[in-house]
Design a protein around this motif. Structure first.
Motif, PDB file in Angstrom:
ATOM      1  N   TYR A  82     -17.464 -20.042 -16.937  1.00 46.00           N
ATOM      2  CA  TYR A  82     -16.271 -20.683 -17.495  1.00 46.00           C
ATOM      3  C   TYR A  82     -16.145 -20.471 -19.002  1.00 46.00           C
ATOM      4  O   TYR A  82     -15.035 -20.535 -19.534  1.00 46.00           O
ATOM      5  CB  TYR A  82     -16.211 -22.170 -17.106  1.00 46.00           C
ATOM      6  N   TYR A  89      -7.942 -17.866 -17.056  1.00 48.67           N
ATOM      7  CA  TYR A  89      -7.351 -18.751 -16.050  1.00 48.67           C
ATOM      8  C   TYR A  89      -6.080 -19.406 -16.587  1.00 48.67           C
ATOM      9  O   TYR A  89      -5.049 -19.439 -15.938  1.00 48.67           O
ATOM     10  CB  TYR A  89      -8.338 -19.869 -15.682  1.00 48.67           C
ATOM     11  N   GLY A  92      -3.398 -16.695 -17.086  1.00 48.07           N
ATOM     12  CA  GLY A  92      -2.844 -16.011 -15.912  1.00 48.07           C
ATOM     13  C   GLY A  92      -2.538 -16.918 -14.738  1.00 48.07           C
ATOM     14  O   GLY A  92      -2.076 -16.463 -13.691  1.00 48.07           O
ATOM     15  N   PHE A  97      -6.948 -25.424 -12.022  1.00 44.94           N
ATOM     16  CA  PHE A  97      -7.727 -24.265 -11.571  1.00 44.94           C
ATOM     17  C   PHE A  97      -8.008 -24.363 -10.072  1.00 44.94           C
ATOM     18  O   PHE A  97      -9.155 -24.582  -9.636  1.00 44.94           O
ATOM     19  CB  PHE A  97      -9.047 -24.192 -12.338  1.00 44.94           C
ATOM     20  N   HIS A  98      -6.963 -24.219  -9.278  1.00 51.92           N
ATOM     21  CA  HIS A  98      -7.170 -24.231  -7.830  1.00 51.92           C
ATOM     22  C   HIS A  98      -6.015 -23.530  -7.127  1.00 51.92           C
ATOM     23  O   HIS A  98      -4.981 -23.245  -7.726  1.00 51.92           O
ATOM     24  CB  HIS A  98      -7.319 -25.666  -7.304  1.00 51.92           C
ATOM     25  N   PHE A  99      -6.231 -23.243  -5.831  1.00 55.78           N
ATOM     26  CA  PHE A  99      -5.169 -22.676  -5.002  1.00 55.78           C
ATOM     27  C   PHE A  99      -4.368 -23.821  -4.382  1.00 55.78           C
ATOM     28  O   PHE A  99      -4.677 -25.003  -4.590  1.00 55.78           O
ATOM     29  CB  PHE A  99      -5.771 -21.778  -3.912  1.00 55.78           C
ATOM     30  N   GLU A 203     -11.952 -27.758  -5.447  1.00 59.84           N
ATOM     31  CA  GLU A 203     -12.474 -26.391  -5.564  1.00 59.84           C
ATOM     32  C   GLU A 203     -13.537 -26.304  -6.675  1.00 59.84           C
ATOM     33  O   GLU A 203     -13.473 -25.417  -7.517  1.00 59.84           O
ATOM     34  CB  GLU A 203     -11.323 -25.406  -5.809  1.00 59.84           C
ATOM     35  N   VAL A 206     -18.197 -26.012  -4.840  1.00 61.16           N
ATOM     36  CA  VAL A 206     -18.715 -24.712  -4.403  1.00 61.16           C
ATOM     37  C   VAL A 206     -19.674 -24.134  -5.450  1.00 61.16           C
ATOM     38  O   VAL A 206     -20.489 -23.265  -5.144  1.00 61.16           O
ATOM     39  CB  VAL A 206     -17.545 -23.726  -4.120  1.00 61.16           C
ATOM     40  N   HIS A 207     -19.601 -24.628  -6.684  1.00 55.65           N
ATOM     41  CA  HIS A 207     -20.518 -24.147  -7.728  1.00 55.65           C
ATOM     42  C   HIS A 207     -21.916 -24.761  -7.595  1.00 55.65           C
ATOM     43  O   HIS A 207     -22.822 -24.382  -8.347  1.00 55.65           O
ATOM     44  CB  HIS A 207     -19.964 -24.476  -9.113  1.00 55.65           C
ATOM     45  N   LEU A 298      -2.046 -13.547  -5.815  1.00 55.46           N
ATOM     46  CA  LEU A 298      -3.069 -12.552  -6.158  1.00 55.46           C
ATOM     47  C   LEU A 298      -2.871 -11.234  -5.423  1.00 55.46           C
ATOM     48  O   LEU A 298      -3.591 -10.270  -5.672  1.00 55.46           O
ATOM     49  CB  LEU A 298      -4.477 -13.087  -5.818  1.00 55.46           C
ATOM     50  N   ARG A 316       1.574  -7.842 -12.074  1.00 55.24           N
ATOM     51  CA  ARG A 316       0.297  -7.642 -12.777  1.00 55.24           C
ATOM     52  C   ARG A 316      -0.874  -7.491 -11.803  1.00 55.24           C
ATOM     53  O   ARG A 316      -1.943  -7.024 -12.166  1.00 55.24           O
ATOM     54  CB  ARG A 316       0.033  -8.775 -13.763  1.00 55.24           C
ATOM     55  N   LEU A 349     -12.879 -10.496 -12.435  1.00 57.75           N
ATOM     56  CA  LEU A 349     -11.864 -11.395 -11.860  1.00 57.75           C
ATOM     57  C   LEU A 349     -10.926 -10.626 -10.926  1.00 57.75           C
ATOM     58  O   LEU A 349     -10.511 -11.140  -9.885  1.00 57.75           O
ATOM     59  CB  LEU A 349     -11.046 -12.050 -12.978  1.00 57.75           C
ATOM     60  N   ALA A 353     -10.202 -11.283  -7.069  1.00 56.53           N
ATOM     61  CA  ALA A 353      -8.869 -11.433  -6.484  1.00 56.53           C
ATOM     62  C   ALA A 353      -8.761 -10.601  -5.199  1.00 56.53           C
ATOM     63  O   ALA A 353      -8.278 -11.088  -4.168  1.00 56.53           O
ATOM     64  CB  ALA A 353      -7.805 -11.018  -7.493  1.00 56.53           C
ATOM     65  N   LEU A 356     -10.796 -12.322  -2.527  1.00 56.63           N
ATOM     66  CA  LEU A 356     -10.147 -13.561  -2.068  1.00 56.63           C
ATOM     67  C   LEU A 356      -9.004 -13.229  -1.115  1.00 56.63           C
ATOM     68  O   LEU A 356      -8.859 -13.852  -0.052  1.00 56.63           O
ATOM     69  CB  LEU A 356      -9.613 -14.350  -3.278  1.00 56.63           C
TER      70      LEU A 356
HETATM   71  C1  LIG Z   1     -13.575 -20.466  -9.170  1.00 61.46           C
HETATM   72  C2  LIG Z   1     -13.015 -21.580  -8.405  1.00 61.46           C
HETATM   73  C3  LIG Z   1     -13.953 -22.310  -7.545  1.00 61.46           C
HETATM   74  C4  LIG Z   1     -11.713 -21.955  -8.457  1.00 61.46           C
HETATM   75  C5  LIG Z   1     -10.634 -21.273  -9.237  1.00 61.46           C
HETATM   76  C6  LIG Z   1      -9.502 -20.820  -8.330  1.00 61.46           C
HETATM   77  C7  LIG Z   1      -8.405 -20.004  -9.035  1.00 61.46           C
HETATM   78  C8  LIG Z   1      -7.677 -20.864 -10.064  1.00 61.46           C
HETATM   79  C9  LIG Z   1      -8.927 -18.687  -9.673  1.00 61.46           C
HETATM   80  C10 LIG Z   1      -9.654 -17.818  -8.632  1.00 61.46           C
HETATM   81  C11 LIG Z   1      -9.419 -16.347  -9.035  1.00 61.46           C
HETATM   82  C12 LIG Z   1      -8.713 -16.418 -10.375  1.00 61.46           C
HETATM   83  C13 LIG Z   1      -7.945 -15.285 -10.941  1.00 61.46           C
HETATM   84  C14 LIG Z   1      -7.018 -15.521 -11.954  1.00 61.46           C
HETATM   85  C15 LIG Z   1      -6.625 -16.907 -12.336  1.00 61.46           C
HETATM   86  C16 LIG Z   1      -7.459 -18.025 -11.715  1.00 61.46           C
HETATM   87  C17 LIG Z   1      -7.880 -17.705 -10.279  1.00 61.46           C
HETATM   88  C18 LIG Z   1      -6.667 -17.542  -9.363  1.00 61.46           C
HETATM   89  C19 LIG Z   1      -6.256 -14.392 -12.619  1.00 61.46           C
HETATM   90  C20 LIG Z   1      -4.873 -14.332 -11.981  1.00 61.46           C
HETATM   91  C21 LIG Z   1      -6.114 -14.627 -14.140  1.00 61.46           C
HETATM   92  C22 LIG Z   1      -5.421 -13.463 -14.850  1.00 61.46           C
HETATM   93  C23 LIG Z   1      -6.199 -12.191 -14.592  1.00 61.46           C
HETATM   94  O1  LIG Z   1      -5.530 -11.112 -15.194  1.00 61.46           O
HETATM   95  C24 LIG Z   1      -6.305 -11.895 -13.099  1.00 61.46           C
HETATM   96  C25 LIG Z   1      -7.050 -13.076 -12.444  1.00 61.46           C
HETATM   97  C26 LIG Z   1      -7.395 -12.823 -10.989  1.00 61.46           C
HETATM   98  C27 LIG Z   1      -8.298 -13.913 -10.468  1.00 61.46           C
END
Ligand SMILES: CC(C)=CCC[C@@H](C)[C@H]1CC[C@H]2C3=C(CC[C@]12C)[C@@]1(C)CC[C@H](O)C[C@@H]1CC3
Length: 378
Positions: A82, A89, A92, A97-99, A203, A206-207, A298, A316, A349, A353, A356
């Motif tokens: 982090y 995060y 972008g 910070f989650h789906f 989310e 998981v760490h 993504l 992107r 990252l 993506a 994921l």
């Molecule tokens: C890590 C955990 C447990 C949770 C975070 C989930 C999501 C918020 C992230 C997982 C993969 C991340 C990526 C990005 C943003 C945050 C996440 C979706 C980007 C879109 C950030 C901008 C970069 O250019 C590409 C990244 C791809 C992965």
């Protein structure tokens, strides 16, 4: 249960490292400028510390010793992840910070907030409850849940930079009287037994090096009768650890997302029970028949575009978009604008993506396994 040992905490060391690496960038509103404003030597140290766990350790050759070494350093690994990824995060994605699930035509931030509201609803959070957010990031979900439910939240996580940003955002939104933040290892929290009415984790758990370990620690700090709600990242029942393709997907997610050990659904369910929770709800929300999948932002697939505003998000992540971003960040590093390791982090990252999306499409992985458990009355 995965064996693990607690990592020794050193709050002063971590605070000093944060100061050295991030300097005043925590106050920077624009996350792009925050990203390029890091101290170069400290950034290199964070990159080395993080990537020592992954470089030259392909899934085909992965041994139990390699995985154990990651679990043994779960806190350092996640903290440095982090340190490197937070600005990306925010730049972008968002401050949550989650789906989430998406409905057709729904705005991105609205969908993120809806996912947070849904958890609060399923946990039956009520006005003025004392609530802990485990792994709170920069506090996007906590701010939303405070506003939605009127609860008092303490956000807890292991990264000083995130805590500083979260504290500033809460102040800016006038929420400091309902929301505070503390830094530490969630496997050994500085709270007494039976402290909170409710605990949630979005989310984040998981760490942990062990799900039973983290759920037991959460159980400890919950009052009897208290409720725990979690969106967990898990490999599904379809995941086969003997399948090299499946292992590659899991490792790509772990490396690109700062995870020392990702488990399957049955392990999480057993861990909830072993920790002492009475499970009230469990469902894989990724299994709902939504027209838009959780991973669409993504995917780089323009068919998912809902409005012109989605175009930059999707473009992107296309092959061309990524290539361009890779070269742009590389050029910034060469001319000394971006600190070394920014490109390596961005590439990692991007790999995450891909994994994921593949994990989501092949139904091997879910980022939204919902569980609600209750600590029995004494
Ligand atoms: C890590 C955990 C447990 C949770 C975070 C989930 C999501 C918020 C992230 C997982 C993969 C991340 C990526 C990005 C943003 C945050 C996440 C979706 C980007 C879109 C950030 C901008 C970069 O250019 C590409 C990244 C791809 C992965």
């Amino acid at each position: 249960m995965s064996t693990f040992t607690l990592e020794k905490q050193d709050l002063e060391r971590d605070a000093a490292f944060k100061k050295a690496l991030h300097g005043k960038t925590a106050e920077e509103k624009n996350s792009f400028f925050a990203m390029i404003g890091k101290d170069k030597a400290s950034q290199q140290a964070a990159v080395d510390e993080y990537f020592k766990h992954w470089d030259n350790k392909a899934s085909g050759e992965e041994t139990e010793e390699i995985r154990k070494a990651r679990r043994d350093e779960y806190a350092t690994l996640t903290r440095h992840y982090y340190n490197l990824a937070t600005d990306l995060y925010e730049y972008g994605w968002a401050q949550s910070f989650h789906f989430c699930r998406f409905s057709k035509g729904e705005a991105f931030r609205q969908a993120l907030a809806r996912h947070e509201h849904y958890l609060a609803l399923k946990m039956n959070l009520q006005e003025n409850m004392k609530v802990l957010d485990v792994g709170c990031g920069v506090g996007g979900p906590a701010r939303e849940i405070v506003k939605f439910s009127g609860v008092n939240v303490t956000g807890f996580n292991n990264n000083d930079y995130q805590i500083e940003r979260a504290t500033q955002y809460a102040k800016k939104e006038g929420l400091s009287h309902k929301l505070d933040f503390a830094k530490g290892d969630f496997m050994q929290m500085p709270y007494g037994d039976n402290t909170f009415d409710a605990v949630y984790a979005i989310e984040a758990t998981v760490h942990a090096p062990s799900l039973e370990g983290i759920y037991s620690e959460i159980f400890r700090v919950l009052k009897p009768g208290g409720v725990f709600g979690v969106y967990e990242w898990l490999m599904t029942d379809a995941y086969d650890n003997d399948n090299p393709h499946h292992r590659e997907i899991r490792l790509g997610i772990e490396q690109g997302d700062g995870i020392s050990n990702m488990e399957k659904i049955d392990v999480a369910l057993d861990a909830m029970k072993a920790a002492g929770f009475k499970l009230e709800l469990n469902e894989d929300l990724a299994d709902r028949p939504d027209e838009l999948p959780w991973y669409w932002p993504l995917s780089g697939e323009l068919k998912y575009m809902q409005s012109v505003w989605d175009f930059p998000t999707l473009v992107r992540m296309t092959h061309w978009g990524r290539g361009l971003a890779h070269r742009f960040v590389g050029a910034l590093e060469v001319i000394g604008v971006a600190p070394k390791g920014t490109q390596k982090t961005a590439d990692s990252l991007a790999k995450a993506a891909d994994c994921l999306v593949a994990g989501g499409k092949e139904k091997l992985f879910t980022p939204m396994y919902l569980m609600v458990g209750r600590k029995p009355e004494a």
